[in-house]
Design an enzyme around this catalytic site. Structure first.
Site, PDB file in Angstrom:
ATOM      1  N   GLU A 127      36.997 -40.554 -37.199  1.00 36.90           N
ATOM      2  CA  GLU A 127      36.153 -39.785 -36.277  1.00 36.90           C
ATOM      3  C   GLU A 127      35.264 -40.768 -35.550  1.00 36.90           C
ATOM      4  O   GLU A 127      34.625 -41.616 -36.181  1.00 36.90           O
ATOM      5  CB  GLU A 127      35.218 -38.812 -37.023  1.00 36.90           C
ATOM      6  CG  GLU A 127      35.890 -37.693 -37.755  1.00 36.90           C
ATOM      7  CD  GLU A 127      34.864 -36.756 -38.440  1.00 36.90           C
ATOM      8  OE1 GLU A 127      33.668 -36.785 -38.083  1.00 36.90           O
ATOM      9  OE2 GLU A 127      35.286 -36.017 -39.333  1.00 36.90           O
ATOM     10  N   GLU A 170      32.362 -26.844 -31.543  1.00 41.98           N
ATOM     11  CA  GLU A 170      32.507 -25.887 -32.647  1.00 41.98           C
ATOM     12  C   GLU A 170      31.145 -25.229 -32.862  1.00 41.98           C
ATOM     13  O   GLU A 170      30.228 -25.853 -33.410  1.00 41.98           O
ATOM     14  CB  GLU A 170      32.971 -26.617 -33.910  1.00 41.98           C
ATOM     15  CG  GLU A 170      34.332 -27.259 -33.769  1.00 41.98           C
ATOM     16  CD  GLU A 170      34.713 -28.030 -35.025  1.00 41.98           C
ATOM     17  OE1 GLU A 170      35.306 -27.429 -35.935  1.00 41.98           O
ATOM     18  OE2 GLU A 170      34.389 -29.229 -35.108  1.00 41.98           O
ATOM     19  N   LYS A 227      29.295 -24.670 -36.627  1.00 39.54           N
ATOM     20  CA  LYS A 227      29.090 -25.743 -37.613  1.00 39.54           C
ATOM     21  C   LYS A 227      27.645 -25.728 -38.087  1.00 39.54           C
ATOM     22  O   LYS A 227      26.734 -25.347 -37.352  1.00 39.54           O
ATOM     23  CB  LYS A 227      29.387 -27.113 -36.976  1.00 39.54           C
ATOM     24  CG  LYS A 227      30.864 -27.424 -36.884  1.00 39.54           C
ATOM     25  CD  LYS A 227      31.088 -28.876 -36.521  1.00 39.54           C
ATOM     26  CE  LYS A 227      30.981 -29.782 -37.747  1.00 39.54           C
ATOM     27  NZ  LYS A 227      31.145 -31.218 -37.376  1.00 39.54           N
ATOM     28  N   GLU A 263      25.139 -31.177 -33.707  1.00 42.43           N
ATOM     29  CA  GLU A 263      26.349 -31.012 -34.513  1.00 42.43           C
ATOM     30  C   GLU A 263      27.377 -30.062 -33.875  1.00 42.43           C
ATOM     31  O   GLU A 263      28.578 -30.205 -34.095  1.00 42.43           O
ATOM     32  CB  GLU A 263      25.909 -30.499 -35.888  1.00 42.43           C
ATOM     33  CG  GLU A 263      26.831 -30.702 -37.043  1.00 42.43           C
ATOM     34  CD  GLU A 263      27.475 -32.071 -37.156  1.00 42.43           C
ATOM     35  OE1 GLU A 263      28.681 -32.087 -37.379  1.00 42.43           O
ATOM     36  OE2 GLU A 263      26.807 -33.103 -37.014  1.00 42.43           O
TER      37      GLU A 263
END
Ligand code: NAG
Ligand code: NAG
Ligand code: NAG
Ligand code: NAG
Ligand code: NAG
Length: 497
Positions: free
Chosen positions: A267, A318, A321, A329
Site C-alpha cells: 500500500e 471508502e 472506514k 482515512e
C-alpha cells in the site's frame, strides 16, 4: 502463469535488460477496498480498471462477487485472508485447505480469475493489535502455503503477508535498521518460507502519516525532492522518505540473512481530504512523483536499477472506514466513491511516456439527482442535535477542520450533514426530515471544492458483504522507520538552523 517464477528472477536481477526492450513493464497495481455504503458494483470497477490499463489488483478479502468480476480479464489478483481468519487458519485442521479450495481453486480455470497472490492477514503485527495475531500469523502462513502446494498452485500463486513498517526497529539510519527483536522468532521462519517459495517481502509505507504526525517533516523529503536537507547514510544519500524506508527494510532483510529478497509495496499513496495536508493538489503531485520514481525502475541507493511492484492505496474512497487514525482515512482513493477522478495522473510515469490521465467510471449507477438540505425558515432550536445525529451515522469528514467543506456556512454545514445521512439511507424520504428542519431538493448545493454526494444504488444486501460494519481494517500508523527518520530530520534541522 508458469512464467511468474521466472519473472521474479528477471525483475530482481536487473530491470536494465527489460528496459532495453521496447516493451514497458509496469509494476503498478491498485488496492481495491469495499468499505463503503453501496460501493461501486464490481462490474463498473473492473471496467474502470481496464480503461485505465490496470493489470494488478490487491483485495482485502476474497468476496466472491468482486473476485468473479475479474474472470476472463488479464488482471492479476491478490486475494486475502483477513486477520480475523488467522486463528482458524492456524489452528483448525483443514481450514487452510478449505480456504484455498473455496477462494483460489474455485476460480482457477481457463477463462477464470488470474489469482497470483494470497495475502495472509493484513498488517498483523501492528502495535495497535497488541500482539493478538502474533502467534497465529506464522502457522496460518505455513498452512496456506502447504494448502496452495497440495492444490497444485505452488508455481503460480504466492503467499505473502502485507506488513506495516511497525515491524522495523526505527533506527535513525536505513543501514542500521533491523526487525524488532520481539518479532524475530516469528519473522525468521517467515523469511525462510518466502525464500523457499520465491515470494517477496511486502510492506505498506505512508510518508503522509509522517507529515500528519509531525508537521515539521519536510514536505520535499516526503515528495522525492529532499535535496535541501538529504539524509546521509555512509556513502548513500537519501532525498526521499520512500527510498530511505525501502532501504531500511532491505538492511533488516540483509541482517536476517536475505539480502536479495524482493520487496513489494503493498500500500502506498496520499489522501485528499480530512487534513490540511490531505488535499487533491498534494495527493496528485505526490502520486505522480511516486509513480514517476517507481516506474523509472531506478531503484534505491542499496538496490539500484530494480523493478518494484507497488500497489497504490487506493482505487476508490471508502466512506465507512474507521476514522480512529484520522479523518483522512476515508479519502485515500485516486477516485471518489463514484469513480470520478480527483486529479490528473499519468499512470505510466515519466515525461516521455504517452500522456495518459485517469479515466472516470462510465455512467456510475447513481440514485436520483436529489439532495437533502436545511429549510431556510425552520425553527433551529434543535439544529445541532440533528446535525450531530446525522454525522454519527454518515460520513461528515469533509466538514472537519482543514477538509474540503470546512469553509461552509453554518447553514451549508447543516445541509451537508443532512444530505450525507439521506444518501446513506438510500434517499429514503423519511431520512430527510430532522424534526421538520430539512427537505429534498434537486438543486446541487455543492460549493467550490466541497462536493455534496449523491449515493450509488444499492447493488446487493449489505449484510452479505464480508466486511460490512465489522472489522474496518484499523491502523494506528505507528510507522516506525518513517517516524524515526522524521525525528532525525528534526534534530538535523535543529542542529543546523
Ligand atoms: C473464502 O473467503 C470468503 C470471503 O473473504 C470468506 O468469507 C470465506 O470464509 C472463505 N472460505 C473459507 C472456506 O474459509
Ligand atoms: C503466544 O505464545 C506464547 C508462548 O507459547 C504465550 O506465552 C503467549 O501468551 C501467546 N500469546 C498469545 C496472544 O496467544
Ligand atoms: C534464498 O536464500 C538463499 C540464501 O540467502 C539465496 O542464495 C537464494 O538466492 C534465495 N532464493 C531466493 C529465491 O531469493
Ligand atoms: C426539539 O426537540 C425536543 C425533544 O425531541 C422536542 O420536544 C421539541 O419539539 C423540538 N423542538 C422543535 C422546534 O422541533
Ligand atoms: C460543521 O459540522 C461539523 C460536524 O458536525 C462541526 O465539527 C463543525 O464545527 C461545523 N462547522 C460550522 C461552521 O458549524
Amino acid at each position: 502463469m508458469v512464467g511468474s517464477r521466472i519473472a521474479w528472477c528477471c525483475v530482481s536481477m536487473g530491470m536494465l535488460l527489460l528496459m532495453g526492450a521496447s516493451q514497458f513493464v509496469s509494476g503498478l497495481g491498485v488496492n481495491w477496498g469495499t468499505m463503503s455504503v453501496n460501493p461501486m458494483p464490481p462490474g463498473y470497477v473492473v471496467k474502470m480498471l481496464q480503461a485505465n490499463g490496470i493489470k494488478k489488483v490487491k483485495l482485502f478479502d476474497a468476496d466472491h462477487d468482486v473476485v468473479k468480476s475479474m474472470a476472463g480479464t488479464d488482471i492479476e489478483v491478490m486475494v486475502a485472508a483477513p486477520n480475523d481468519l488467522l486463528f482458524k487458519l492456524a489452528t483448525l485442521k483443514g481450514a487452510a485447505d478449505a480456504w484455498v479450495k473455496q477462494n483460489v481453486t474455485r476460480f482457477n480455470f481457463k477463462g477464470g480469475v488470474n489469482i497470483r497472490w494470497v495475502a495472509v492477514g493484513n498488517e498483523p503485527f501492528l502495535t495497535a493489535y497488541e500482539g493478538q495475531y502474533l502467534n497465529t500469523t506464522l502457522p496460518a502462513l505455513k498452512n496456506v502455503v502447504d494448502a496452495l502446494a497440495k492444490a497444485g498452485h505452488a508455481n503460480t500463486v504466492r503467499a505473502i503477508i502485507p506488513f506495516n513498517a511497525d515491524i522495523l526497529d526505527g533506527a535513525p539510519l536505513p543501514s542500521a535498521t533491523r526487525f524488532k527483536a520481539e518479532y524475530l522468532d516469528q519473522i525468521l521462519p517467515m523469511l525462510q518460507i518466502f525464500n523457499s517459495t520465491n515470494s517477496p517481502f511486502s510492506v505498506n509505507l505512508y510518508p503522509f502519516i509522517s507529515k500528519y504526525q509531525n508537521p515539521s517533516f519536510p514536505l520535499d523529503y516526503a515528495f522525492f525532492g529532499g535535496t535541501t536537507s538529504p539524509l546521509i547514510d555512509g556513502s548513500n544519500t537519501y532525498t526521499n522518505a520512500l527510498d530511505a524506508s525501502v532501504d531500511a527494510l532491505i538492511a533488516a532483510l540483509g541482517a536476517a540473512g536475505y539480502p536479495n529478497m524482493p520487496v513489494v509495496l503493498g500500500e502506498i499513496g496520499w489522501p485528499t481530504d480530512g487534513n490540511e495536508y490531505a488535499t487533491r493538489e498534494l495527493a496528485g503531485t505526490y502520486n505522480q512523483q511516486l509513480i514517476n520514481h517507481l516506474q523509472s525502475n531506478k531503484g534505491t541507493p542499496m538496490r539500484p536499477n530494480t523493478f518494484t511492484e507497488f500497489y497504490m492505496f487506493g482505487w476508490l474512497d471508502e466512506n465507512i472506514k474507521s476514522i480512529l487514525p484520522g479523518a483522512f482515512e476515508r479519502h485515500w482513493g485516486m477516485f471518489f466513491y463514484d469513480g470520478v477522478a480527483k486529479y490528473e495522473l499519468n499512470l505510466a510515469g515519466g515525461t516521455d511516456a504517452p500522456a495518459q490521465t485517469l479515466k472516470n467510471a462510465e455512467y456510475p449507477p447513481y440514485m436520483s439527482a436529489q439532495y437533502c438540505v436545511l429549510n431556510t425558515y425552520a425553527d433551529r432550536t434543535n439544529l445541532s442535535e440533528n446535525v450531530a445525529f446525522a454525522c454519527s451515522r454518515a460520513d461528515c469528514t469533509p466538514l472537519f477542520p482543514g477538509s474540503s467543506c470546512a469553509g461552509l456556512s453554518l447553514e451549508q454545514n447543516a445541509s451537508y450533514s443532512f444530505n450525507a445521512y439521506f444518501q446513506f439511507q438510500n434517499q429514503d424520504p423519511a431520512a430527510c426530515n430532522f424534526q421538520g428542519l430539512a427537505s429534498i431538493t434537486t438543486v446541487d448545493p455543492s460549493a467550490g471544492n466541497c462536493r455534496f454526494i449523491i449515493g450509488l444504488v444499492k447493488s446487493k444486501p449489505s449484510t452479505s458483504r464480508s466486511d460490512a460494519g465489522s472489522a474496518f481494517r484499523p491502523k494506528n500508523y505507528n510507522n516506525g522507520i518513517i517516524v524515526a527518520i522524521s525525528a532525525l530530520f528534526l534534530s538535523n534541522l535543529f542542529c543546523f538552523s
